[in-house]
Scaffold this active site. Structure first.
Site, PDB file in Angstrom:
ATOM      1  N   ARG A 250      37.452  30.197  47.586  1.00 55.46           N
ATOM      2  CA  ARG A 250      37.374  29.526  48.888  1.00 55.46           C
ATOM      3  C   ARG A 250      37.222  30.552  50.014  1.00 55.46           C
ATOM      4  O   ARG A 250      36.504  30.327  50.981  1.00 55.46           O
ATOM      5  CB  ARG A 250      38.607  28.644  49.111  1.00 55.46           C
TER       6      ARG A 250
ATOM      7  N   LYS B 219      38.237  28.066  56.279  1.00 48.44           N
ATOM      8  CA  LYS B 219      39.600  28.422  56.660  1.00 48.44           C
ATOM      9  C   LYS B 219      39.493  29.646  57.570  1.00 48.44           C
ATOM     10  O   LYS B 219      39.621  30.786  57.137  1.00 48.44           O
ATOM     11  CB  LYS B 219      40.416  28.712  55.391  1.00 48.44           C
TER      12      LYS B 219
ATOM     13  N   GLU C   2      44.039  15.136  58.485  1.00 48.53           N
ATOM     14  CA  GLU C   2      45.052  15.882  57.731  1.00 48.53           C
ATOM     15  C   GLU C   2      46.204  16.174  58.670  1.00 48.53           C
ATOM     16  O   GLU C   2      46.248  15.656  59.782  1.00 48.53           O
ATOM     17  CB  GLU C   2      44.446  17.172  57.181  1.00 48.53           C
TER      18      GLU C   2
HETATM   19  C1  LIG Z   1      44.596  22.896  58.132  1.00 46.43           C
HETATM   20  C2  LIG Z   1      45.097  22.957  56.737  1.00 46.43           C
HETATM   21  N1  LIG Z   1      45.003  21.883  55.958  1.00 46.43           N
HETATM   22  C3  LIG Z   1      45.436  21.880  54.693  1.00 46.43           C
HETATM   23  C4  LIG Z   1      46.011  22.996  54.121  1.00 46.43           C
HETATM   24  C5  LIG Z   1      46.459  22.988  52.690  1.00 46.43           C
HETATM   25  O1  LIG Z   1      45.561  23.711  51.887  1.00 46.43           O
HETATM   26  P1  LIG Z   1      46.001  24.480  50.574  1.00 46.43           P
HETATM   27  O2  LIG Z   1      46.604  23.473  49.674  1.00 46.43           O
HETATM   28  O3  LIG Z   1      44.757  25.055  50.046  1.00 46.43           O
HETATM   29  O4  LIG Z   1      46.983  25.514  50.991  1.00 46.43           O
HETATM   30  C6  LIG Z   1      46.132  24.135  54.890  1.00 46.43           C
HETATM   31  C7  LIG Z   1      46.745  25.302  54.284  1.00 46.43           C
HETATM   32  O5  LIG Z   1      46.505  26.387  54.534  1.00 46.43           O
HETATM   33  C8  LIG Z   1      45.657  24.135  56.218  1.00 46.43           C
HETATM   34  O6  LIG Z   1      45.751  25.214  56.986  1.00 46.43           O
END
Ligand SMILES: Cc1ncc(COP(=O)(O)O)c(C=O)c1O
Length: 289
Positions: A50, A149, A182
Site C-alpha cells: 500500500r 495514505k 469512515e
Molecule cells: C483515515 C484512516 N482510515 C482507516 C484507517 C485504518 O487502516 P488500516 O487498517 O490499514 O490501519 C487508517 C489507519 O491508518 C486511517 O488513517
C-alpha cells in the site's frame, strides 16, 4: 530508541529531517502504520504494498524495493527489542527548494519508528466507544484520493477535534454526498439483523488493511458482508457498529451523537470479530527474527 533513517539506524536524538523537506513544508509524502505482535509483523507485505501504491499515485519514487523495506522494518523492530508494538514508516518528498514543485526535490527521505501506541482506553474495547458525526468532510476523491495514505491529515485532525469537543473519542466522517466514509483514523462496520455492511472505498474510505482482514474473516464467522453506501441512519439503527484500524485494532462503538447503538455495549458479532482478529494477530505475521 533507534530510528531507521535513510539507510541507517541512528539514535533518536540524531534522527532529524531538514526544514526544507517537502514532507514538512507541504505534507508531500506518504506513510504506513502497522503493528507487530509477539515479534511478528502483522500483514507487513500488504502495508508495504500500500505504501508503494500511495507513493506511485503521488509520483513519488521510493529508492528501495518492497522486499528491502520489509527487511528495514524488521531490522528496526529488532533494534528496539520490543515484542509488541507499532511501526510508523514515513516517506517524504525530501529536501528541495521552497515552492511546491516536487521535481526540485532530488531524493526522498524515509524513516521508520518502532515504538508503542495506545489510541483508546482498554475498557472501551469491552464497553464500546462514543462516536460523534464531524462537520469536516472527507475530501472528495477528485481532491485527494482516499486510498492514498498521505501526509495530508488536516481534515481528519479537524474532524478529530470536533469529535473530542462533542465528548466522543472518535468521529464519523461523511463524504461530500453525506454518506459515511469512515472515521478519522479507522474504518467502520455496521451490523443489523445478522448482516454486515461497510462503506466502499469509493465513498471516501481508506482501503484499510484491518478492514480487509474483517472482510476475509466474515465468511468463516458465518456473516454476510456487503460493501455499500452507509448513512448515519444505518448507524443509529444498527444492532452493532465497530471500527477497525492497525492502531485501533477492532473496537466496538456504543453510541453516535449520544444515541445509543444497539445494546450500548459490545455486541456478539463484534466480540466474535475481536476474538478472531486477536487469534490472527497472535498466530500469523512476518517474524522479526
Ligand atoms: C483515515 C484512516 N482510515 C482507516 C484507517 C485504518 O487502516 P488500516 O487498517 O490499514 O490501519 C487508517 C489507519 O491508518 C486511517 O488513517
Amino acid at each position: 530508541m533507534k530510528i531507521w533513517l535513510d539507510g541507517e539506524l541512528v539514535d533518536e536524538s540524531q534522527a532529524k529531517i531538514s526544514v526544507f523537506d517537502h514532507g514538512l513544508l507541504y505534507g508531500d509524502g506518504v506513510f504506513e502504520g502497522l503493528r507487530f505482535y509477539n515479534r511478528r509483523i502483522f500483514r507487513l507485505e500488504e502495508h508495504i504494498r500500500r505504501l508503494f501504491d500511495s507513493a506511485k499515485a503521488i509520483v513519488l519514487e521510493i529508492p528501495w524495493t518492497q522486499e528491502e523495506i520489509c527487511e528495514f522494518t524488521r531490522e528496526t523492530v529488532r533494534a528496539n527489542a520490543l515484542d509488541d508494538g507499532y511501526v510508523r514508516l514515513v516517506v517524504t518528498r525530501g529536501s528541495g527548494e521552497l515552492g511546491l514543485n516536487p521535481y526540485l526535490c532530488p531524493k526522498p527521505s524515509m524513516f521508520i519508528i518502532a515504538s508503542t501506541i495506545k489510541l483508546y482506553p482498554e475498557e472501551k474495547y469491552r464497553e464500546g466507544m462514543a462516536l460523534a458525526t464531524c462537520a469536516t468532510r472527507r475530501p472528495a476523491p477528485a481532491a485527494l484520493m482516499p486510498q492514498v495514505k498521505s501526509l495530508n491529515y488536516l481534515n481528519n485532525i479537524m474532524a478529530k477535534v470536533e469529535a473530542i469537543q462533542a465528548g466522543a473519542l472518535e468521529g464519523i466522517m461523511l463524504n461530500e454526498q453525506g454518506y459515511v466514509a469512515e472515521c478519522t483514523g479507522d474504518n467502520v462496520f455496521v451490523i443489523r439483523d445478522g448482516k454486515m455492511i461497510t462503506p466502499p472505498v469509493s465513498d471516501g474510505a481508506l482501503d484499510g488493511i484491518t478492514r480487509q482482514v474483517i472482510l476475509e474473516l466474515a465468511p468463516s464467522l458465518g456473516i454476510e458482508v456487503t460493501e455499500k453506501s452507509v448513512t448515519r441512519y444505518d448507524l443509529f439503527t444498527a444492532d452493532e457498529v465497530f471500527l477497525t484500524g492497525s492502531a485501533a485494532e477492532v473496537i466496538p462503538a456504543s453510541s453516535l451523537d449520544r444515541r445509543t447503538i444497539g445494546s450500548g455495549s459490545m455486541g456478539p458479532w463484534t466480540e466474535k470479530f475481536i476474538a478472531a482478529f486477536r487469534e490472527l494477530t497472535r498466530t500469523t505475521g512476518t517474524p522479526v527474527d
